[in-house]
Design a protein around this motif. Sequence first.
Motif, PDB file in Angstrom:
ATOM      1  N   UNK A   6       0.840  -1.205   0.000  1.00  0.00           N
ATOM      2  CA  UNK A   6       0.000   0.000   0.000  1.00  0.00           C
ATOM      3  C   UNK A   6       0.869   1.246   0.000  1.00  0.00           C
ATOM      4  N   UNK A   7       1.985   1.191   0.698  1.00  0.00           N
ATOM      5  CA  UNK A   7       2.896   2.340   0.739  1.00  0.00           C
ATOM      6  C   UNK A   7       3.506   2.602  -0.632  1.00  0.00           C
ATOM      7  N   UNK A   8       3.918   1.532  -1.304  1.00  0.00           N
ATOM      8  CA  UNK A   8       4.491   1.669  -2.645  1.00  0.00           C
ATOM      9  C   UNK A   8       3.449   2.197  -3.630  1.00  0.00           C
ATOM     10  N   UNK A   9       2.234   1.728  -3.540  1.00  0.00           N
ATOM     11  CA  UNK A   9       1.162   2.208  -4.421  1.00  0.00           C
ATOM     12  C   UNK A   9       0.865   3.681  -4.155  1.00  0.00           C
ATOM     13  N   UNK A  10       0.855   4.088  -2.894  1.00  0.00           N
ATOM     14  CA  UNK A  10       0.611   5.488  -2.550  1.00  0.00           C
ATOM     15  C   UNK A  10       1.740   6.366  -3.065  1.00  0.00           C
ATOM     16  N   UNK A  11       2.964   5.896  -2.955  1.00  0.00           N
ATOM     17  CA  UNK A  11       4.116   6.649  -3.449  1.00  0.00           C
ATOM     18  C   UNK A  11       4.036   6.818  -4.966  1.00  0.00           C
ATOM     19  N   UNK A  12       3.661   5.742  -5.658  1.00  0.00           N
ATOM     20  CA  UNK A  12       3.544   5.791  -7.107  1.00  0.00           C
ATOM     21  C   UNK A  12       2.429   6.757  -7.532  1.00  0.00           C
TER      22      UNK A  12
END
Length: 78
Positions: A6-12
């Motif tokens: 979820x963190x990686x998706x939010x960053x993207x």
Amino acid sequence: MPAPSAEEAARRNYRRKRRFVRTGQAIMLVGALVAVVHWLTHIEAFGPEQPAVWLDLVAGYPMAGILLIVGGITAGKK
């Protein structure tokens, strides 16, 4: 291939939004520059030559306005 966290998706998503904002701002800057150059041409800052009528209708204030609107839409894209 594992699913992104979820963190990686939010960053993207954040990077994608910032890219749209910066692109929109760049387009609006180009529109403002077109308007300023067009105005300076009309007050004969570059000499007594006036642009041709077709160029005035296509590349003048209408193009500046279109670029400002498109840039605003792009920058405001969610």
